[in-house]
Design an enzyme around this catalytic site. Structure first.
Site, PDB file in Angstrom:
ATOM      1  N   ARG A 172       5.400  -3.035  -2.390  1.00 18.08           N
ATOM      2  CA  ARG A 172       5.150  -3.753  -3.649  1.00 18.08           C
ATOM      3  C   ARG A 172       5.036  -2.792  -4.836  1.00 18.08           C
ATOM      4  O   ARG A 172       4.229  -3.010  -5.744  1.00 18.08           O
ATOM      5  CB  ARG A 172       3.884  -4.615  -3.582  1.00 18.08           C
ATOM      6  CG  ARG A 172       3.732  -5.453  -2.344  1.00 18.08           C
ATOM      7  CD  ARG A 172       4.794  -6.491  -2.178  1.00 18.08           C
ATOM      8  NE  ARG A 172       4.667  -7.146  -0.874  1.00 18.08           N
ATOM      9  CZ  ARG A 172       5.636  -7.871  -0.325  1.00 18.08           C
ATOM     10  NH1 ARG A 172       6.783  -8.046  -0.943  1.00 18.08           N
ATOM     11  NH2 ARG A 172       5.465  -8.428   0.849  1.00 18.08           N
ATOM     12  N   ASN A 214      -1.675  -0.474   4.839  1.00 18.54           N
ATOM     13  CA  ASN A 214      -0.997  -0.497   6.142  1.00 18.54           C
ATOM     14  C   ASN A 214      -0.745   0.971   6.468  1.00 18.54           C
ATOM     15  O   ASN A 214       0.312   1.514   6.213  1.00 18.54           O
ATOM     16  CB  ASN A 214       0.305  -1.291   6.066  1.00 18.54           C
ATOM     17  CG  ASN A 214       0.039  -2.752   5.752  1.00 18.54           C
ATOM     18  OD1 ASN A 214      -0.855  -3.371   6.326  1.00 18.54           O
ATOM     19  ND2 ASN A 214       0.807  -3.309   4.833  1.00 18.54           N
ATOM     20  N   GLU A 295      -2.911  -9.037   9.334  1.00 20.81           N
ATOM     21  CA  GLU A 295      -1.457  -8.936   9.288  1.00 20.81           C
ATOM     22  C   GLU A 295      -0.925  -7.893  10.260  1.00 20.81           C
ATOM     23  O   GLU A 295      -0.140  -7.026   9.915  1.00 20.81           O
ATOM     24  CB  GLU A 295      -1.009  -8.634   7.851  1.00 20.81           C
ATOM     25  CG  GLU A 295      -1.447  -9.736   6.896  1.00 20.81           C
ATOM     26  CD  GLU A 295      -0.917  -9.579   5.478  1.00 20.81           C
ATOM     27  OE1 GLU A 295      -0.833  -8.440   5.008  1.00 20.81           O
ATOM     28  OE2 GLU A 295      -0.613 -10.613   4.867  1.00 20.81           O
ATOM     29  N   LYS A 368     -10.225  -9.867  -2.386  1.00 18.62           N
ATOM     30  CA  LYS A 368      -9.202 -10.267  -3.349  1.00 18.62           C
ATOM     31  C   LYS A 368      -9.756 -11.346  -4.284  1.00 18.62           C
ATOM     32  O   LYS A 368     -10.582 -12.158  -3.862  1.00 18.62           O
ATOM     33  CB  LYS A 368      -7.966 -10.812  -2.640  1.00 18.62           C
ATOM     34  CG  LYS A 368      -7.208  -9.750  -1.866  1.00 18.62           C
ATOM     35  CD  LYS A 368      -5.834 -10.222  -1.424  1.00 18.62           C
ATOM     36  CE  LYS A 368      -5.202  -9.150  -0.544  1.00 18.62           C
ATOM     37  NZ  LYS A 368      -3.753  -9.351  -0.331  1.00 18.62           N
ATOM     38  N   ASP A 373      -3.843 -14.935  -2.024  1.00 17.91           N
ATOM     39  CA  ASP A 373      -3.173 -13.644  -2.148  1.00 17.91           C
ATOM     40  C   ASP A 373      -2.537 -13.447  -3.519  1.00 17.91           C
ATOM     41  O   ASP A 373      -1.332 -13.576  -3.655  1.00 17.91           O
ATOM     42  CB  ASP A 373      -2.097 -13.540  -1.046  1.00 17.91           C
ATOM     43  CG  ASP A 373      -1.601 -12.110  -0.844  1.00 17.91           C
ATOM     44  OD1 ASP A 373      -2.232 -11.185  -1.365  1.00 17.91           O
ATOM     45  OD2 ASP A 373      -0.587 -11.941  -0.148  1.00 17.91           O
ATOM     46  N   GLU A 401       3.048  -8.167  -7.835  1.00 13.36           N
ATOM     47  CA  GLU A 401       3.714  -8.615  -6.610  1.00 13.36           C
ATOM     48  C   GLU A 401       4.251 -10.044  -6.692  1.00 13.36           C
ATOM     49  O   GLU A 401       5.419 -10.285  -6.404  1.00 13.36           O
ATOM     50  CB  GLU A 401       2.734  -8.489  -5.434  1.00 13.36           C
ATOM     51  CG  GLU A 401       3.284  -9.064  -4.148  1.00 13.36           C
ATOM     52  CD  GLU A 401       2.353  -8.901  -2.952  1.00 13.36           C
ATOM     53  OE1 GLU A 401       1.274  -8.296  -3.100  1.00 13.36           O
ATOM     54  OE2 GLU A 401       2.714  -9.376  -1.864  1.00 13.36           O
TER      55      GLU A 401
END
Ligand SMILES: *[C@@H]1O[C@H](CO)[C@@H](O)[C@H](O)[C@H]1NC(C)=O
Ligand SMILES: *[C@@H]1O[C@H](CO)[C@@H](O)[C@H](O)[C@H]1NC(C)=O
Ligand SMILES: *[C@@H]1O[C@H](CO)[C@@H](O)[C@H](O)[C@H]1NC(C)=O
Ligand SMILES: *[C@@H]1O[C@H](CO)[C@@H](O)[C@H](O)[C@H]1NC(C)=O
Ligand SMILES: *[C@@H]1O[C@H](CO)[C@@H](O)[C@H](O)[C@H]1NC(C)=O
Ligand SMILES: *[C@@H]1O[C@H](CO)[C@@H](O)[C@H](O)[C@H]1NC(C)=O
Ligand SMILES: *[C@@H]1O[C@H](CO)[C@@H](O)[C@H](O)[C@H]1NC(C)=O
Ligand SMILES: *[C@@H]1O[C@H](CO)[C@@H](O)[C@H](O)[C@H]1NC(C)=O
Ligand SMILES: *[C@@H]1O[C@H](CO)[C@@H](O)[C@H](O)[C@H]1NC(C)=O
Ligand SMILES: *[C@@H]1O[C@H](CO)[C@@H](O)[C@H](O)[C@H]1NC(C)=O
Ligand SMILES: *[C@@H]1O[C@H](CO)[C@@H](O)[C@H](O)[C@H]1NC(C)=O
Ligand SMILES: *[C@@H]1O[C@H](CO)[C@@H](O)[C@H](O)[C@H]1NC(C)=O
Length: 833
Positions: A172, A214, A295, A368, A373, A401
């Site tokens: 992103r 990640n 995720e 968040k 999201d 994003e």
């Protein structure tokens, strides 16, 4: 007295590439430098000290703004006309002056310009640097007000997150590859990393997590830990502390242990050892960011340990060093849409509420802003109201994003303010999000904010000059969330583009209208950004929101739309809020229109508070929002000659792109819901395009008709593509429009994997040509399909057309891009379609 300089005729400066961002220190002509002190005393001689940096910065800024060179000394001198910068401690010692500082928070500062000696004193070294940037910001804006004030941060944690991968790509990220990583290693040349730290310090950001949440375990090899030490070395002079994201399974994947169970002694020892090694290389490391059991990422749940046990594993390792664990609340399971009560929005509270009180004091749960999201509009995450004995921080996104990926102008501060200012009414008492994350509301020792920024090597940092207002505003709001969005914006405009009032007014108008416009043409009434959640998160694809396990659903069918999140008949999400808020959202009649479809499943004919039906609101909003996006082009063009050509042209290109893509959004969403509901637009606009000629209805040679999927990404569901990828295609038609001057728009698809060429002729005379090269120019994750991401428009303006003229478009395919065309539109003056 304040003096704002009105600069009438100012010769336009040389080309600017954006690298200097808001720290340009552009000359302020016509100012008498007598008023500016003639030397600097910086009370620290260590070059890695932020106080030392402050001295250098003041010298550089004054040179740029006033063209005046002033020397830096490091101890008290004779001159009264001095800028003294240092910590309160150093000042008291050097000047033998027991300055009476109030209880400044860590990183706070005092700025006093009332006397000959300008005092810039920090609670710590970082605070002194912040004060220097504040003073320079005033000077650069021509603000010579005499001031004397203290400033303290609202919250201690003011970090960025960078989603940079070890191979140099950025998840992103829309401003080019990483400034930190390449080929699995930390880059050798960290000049840009240092420049980034300077930019962050100027808006009082004090920490940056440099790798993707990640996370790749290879970050923790000895060579890379040494590399992290080098990054920290270039951050340190700006008071920015380095932090890293961890992969929970590292003890197994990197360390060869048989387990990564957070309670296993070998795992605890392994993390202790790694942490020791990192602190050896980075003695002031800020801490770790952890995305666990989310995720596909590994985490403690793998071993039936709680998320708190997982977080505390790192908290224990960091505690001796004063480090912090930012533990992300973005944990959810895949869901089945056939279950009416399934709701991803419920996940964070379900996972975390029962753990309240179990996290160590140096753990901060990073939440968040909304429960899903980073959507164009979300209600405030109810988790903020459910963790009373846990430190919390808000997670925002500067990188856009779901919000246009820096190819659409969307000034985000007003969106963030809807969350920061939101009062959750915990225990029926004022409980704004900003007072929760600061730690004040629940007496927590830590808290603050993190924003995903994702700057890259592009000289514009984020890929777009105008998008930088979001990074600037993030820092300003992290320090003081009560600031006004427009006031922040205007400081940024003056610093970035100068003091001309027409520039100020124009960019203010465009920016302040940009988020409402984007919401209007993407997803309204709380239905979310109606994009392709399984692919690039950029263009329209409403049907892609449902029928998958991610739970960002709209539950739209031919009669109804929206998620029923009530307690009485839905997912129960509304009940996660404290009672006053829960009651408001439980009832459609007290739910604000802009969140109606977030909380309620209603008929398209449901009447809003505005008096419109849901479906008519969709139609109108998409026409209004996309109409506003058209106005950004002439607004920006009105600044020609007032801004250097390089930035002027870069922004103009993006505004023209946005204007075209806003029409793509408008038509895709309207056509989709028109098709689904069968309810006509009372304005008669949807599905009615009198100025268009569909490519598939032209005379085709070398082109063939192509059915686009998703259907709504093409006008009339169809486009044309060349018969093979080596055949040149021609589409022609005889025009029946009245004689006159038109802007001619061509909607086509610009795919990654090929650069087609297009040329348009009127009666065999060329009126324009262009290349399908947006993949090289937009910087956002592109598409290999004909869809709502690749659909775009080229406009040739002011073409004189006579009835009976022959229009011809010649498309030359390249690679996998078969010169795809959707339609041509002839717009008489004032028409938008
Ligand atoms: C000078 O800077 C160094 C490095 O940041 C720091 O360790 C030292 O305490 C500072 N000295 C003073 C007097 O602030
Ligand atoms: C300015 O200097 C005068 C004289 O030294 C002093 O009395 C006054 O407090 C100073 N003002 C500030 C705001 O420091
Ligand atoms: C000048 O700067 C001071 C200090 O930051 C600020 O309070 C004041 O509002 C500014 N003046 C204007 C007109 O922006
Ligand atoms: C982690 O980084 C290494 C080195 O760049 C790379 O070979 C590997 O593919 C990466 N792993 C993942 C899961 O991305
Ligand atoms: C390092 O990068 C900077 C900025 O990107 C560049 O100006 C400089 O030439 C580079 N230095 C080396 C030694 O390559
Ligand atoms: C882990 O195992 C691999 C392959 O067996 C070996 O190359 C590597 O050195 C081991 N790493 C550690 C930290 O023991
Ligand atoms: C960490 O582990 C390595 C290898 O397993 C070992 O050589 C080193 O001494 C340990 N370091 C510390 C600080 O315990
Ligand atoms: C997980 O832990 C809980 C509570 O400690 C226990 O009741 C449950 O049986 C455990 N499940 C497994 C699969 O070990
Ligand atoms: C920055 O990005 C733009 C658009 O993607 C591109 O045209 C330009 O070459 C890039 N510049 C640098 C220095 O990366
Ligand atoms: C209540 O929920 C059911 C699904 O369980 C749904 O079909 C129905 O439309 C809902 N009723 C109302 C009034 O929203
Ligand atoms: C929605 O429309 C259906 C069918 O047209 C109707 O039966 C139902 O009462 C409507 N629901 C509401 C809440 O208006
Ligand atoms: C046509 O596309 C195929 C793959 O889709 C590609 O392999 C081939 O090189 C392309 N041909 C040309 C002339 O670009």
């Amino acid at each position: 007295m304040q003096v704002f300089l009105l600069l009438g005729i100012l010769s336009v400066a040389a080309a600017e590439d954006g690298l200097a961002a808001w720290l340009r220190y552009a000359p302020l002509p016509g100012v008498n430098h007598q008023a500016i002190p003639s030397n600097i005393v910086a009370l620290n001689t260590t070059t890695s000290s932020p106080v030392y940096s402050a001295g250098v910065e003041l010298q550089k800024g004054i040179q740029g703004i006033f063209g005046k060179h002033i020397d830096i000394g490091y101890e008290k001198g004779e001159s009264l006309s001095t800028i003294v910068v240092g910590t309160f401690g150093a000042y008291s010692q050097e000047y033998n002056n027991n300055f009476n500082a109030p209880d400044l928070e860590e990183d706070g500062f005092w700025l006093n310009t009332q006397n000959d000696t300008v005092q810039i004193l920090g609670q710590n070294e970082r605070g002194a640097l912040y004060g220097a940037f504040e003073y320079l910001s005033m000077l650069a804006q021509g603000n010579f007000t005499k001031v004397a004030y203290f400033s303290s941060p609202h919250a201690p944690i003011r970090w960025t997150n960078e989603w940079d991968n070890m191979d140099g790509s950025i998840e992103r990220g829309f401003g080019g590859p990483s400034i930190f990583f390449q080929n699995g290693l930390i880059v050798n040349n960290l000049t840009r990393a240092a420049e980034y730290a300077r930019l962050l310090a100027s808006v009082r950001i004090n920490g940056a997590i440099v790798n993707n949440v990640n996370a790749n375990v290879t970050l923790l090899t000895p060579q890379n830990i040494a590399g992290l030490g080098r990054i920290a070395d270039v951050f340190r002079p700006y008071g920015v502390q380095l932090g890293i994201s961890l992969n929970f399974a590292s003890p197994q994947t990197l360390g060869n242990l048989s387990t990564f169970d957070p309670l296993d002694p070998s795992v605890i020892e392994w993390w202790g050892n790694i942490t020791d090694q990192i602190y050896e290389a980075v003695p002031d490391m800020a801490g770790y960011l952890v995305k666990a059991n989310s995720e596909g990422q590994p985490g403690p749940l793998t071993y039936n340990r709680t998320l708190a046990e997982g977080a505390n594993l790192f908290a224990n390792a960091l505690q001796p060093y004063g480090g912090i664990v930012m533990f992300r609340a973005f944990v959810y399971n895949m869901l089945n849409i056939s279950d009416w009560k399934a709701d991803r929005a419920n996940a964070a509270v379900q996972f975390f509420k029962e753990l309240d009180g179990q996290f160590d004091d140096n753990v901060v749960v990073q939440i968040k802003y909304g429960p899903i999201d980073f959507q164009v509009r979300e209600p405030t995450s109810p988790l903020f109201a459910n963790l009373l004995q846990t430190n919390t921080a808000i997670e925002l996104q500067v990188t856009q994003e779901y919000l246009g990926q820096q190819c659409h102008l969307v000034y985000l501060a007003p969106l963030w303010k809807t969350i920061l200012d939101f009062d959750l009414r915990v225990d029926n008492r004022s409980s704004t999000v900003s007072n929760i994350i600061s730690g004040k509301r629940f007496n927590r020792p830590l808290g603050g904010s993190a924003a995903v920024v994702n700057v890259g090597t592009n000289t514009t940092w984020l890929g777009s000059h105008l998008a930088m207002s979001n990074l600037y505003a993030y820092g300003r709001l992290a320090w003081n969330p009560s600031l006004d969005s427009e006031a922040i914006l205007q400081d940024w405009i003056r610093l970035t583009f100068g003091l001309d009032p027409s520039i100020l007014n124009t960019i203010t108008q465009m920016s302040m209208e940009s988020w409402p416009a984007y919401e209007n043409y993407s997803g309204n009434l709380g239905i979310q950004t109606l994009t392709d959640i399984l692919y690039t998160h950029f263009g329209p694809n409403p049907q892609n929101m449902d029928n998958n396990g991610y739970g960002q659903w709209t539950r739209a069918d031919h009669l109804t739309i929206g998620m029923d999140r009530t307690v009485s008949n839905g997912t129960g999400f509304a009940g996660q809020y404290p009672p006053e808020i829960a009651a408001m959202y439980e009832d459609p009649s007290t739910t604000p229109d802009n969140l109606l479809l977030w909380f309620h499943h209603v008929n398209y004919t449901h009447l809003l508070h505005s008096g419109n039906t849901v479906i008519q609101h969709f139609y109108d909003a998409h026409y209004n929002g996309s109409g506003v996006a058209q106005t950004f082009v002439p607004l920006w063009e009105s600044l020609k000659g007032k801004i250097d050509d390089q930035r002027f042209e870069d922004v103009l290109f993006r505004q023209e792109y946005q204007a075209g893509h806003a029409i793509v959004w408008r038509d895709a969403i309207n056509d989709f819901y028109h098709n689904l509901s069968g309810i006509p637009d009372l304005g008669g606009r949807v599905g009615n395009h009198p100025w268009r000629i569909e490519a598939e209805s032209m005379v085709l040679d070398g082109y063939k008709s192509y059915t686009v999927s998703p259907f709504e990404a093409a006008s009339n569901y169809s486009a044309v593509v060349t018969v093979t990828n080596s055949t040149v295609g021609t589409a022609s038609t005889t025009l029946g429009f009245p004689d006159g001057k038109y802007d001619v728009g061509v909607n086509y698809y610009d795919l990654i994997g090929g650069i087609s060429h297009f040329e348009m002729f009127l009666n065999e005379k060329s009126i324009g040509s262009w290349a399908g090269d947006l993949e090289n120019r937009l910087g956002h994750a592109p598409s290999v399909y004909l869809d709502g991401h690749s659909a775009t428009r080229k406009t040739i303006r002011g073409v004189n057309v006579k009835k009976g003229d022959v229009l011809k478009i010649v498309g030359t395919p390249n690679g996998i891009e078969p010169a795809p065309l959707d339609y041509v539109v002839f717009l008489p003056e004032g028409a938008i379609d």
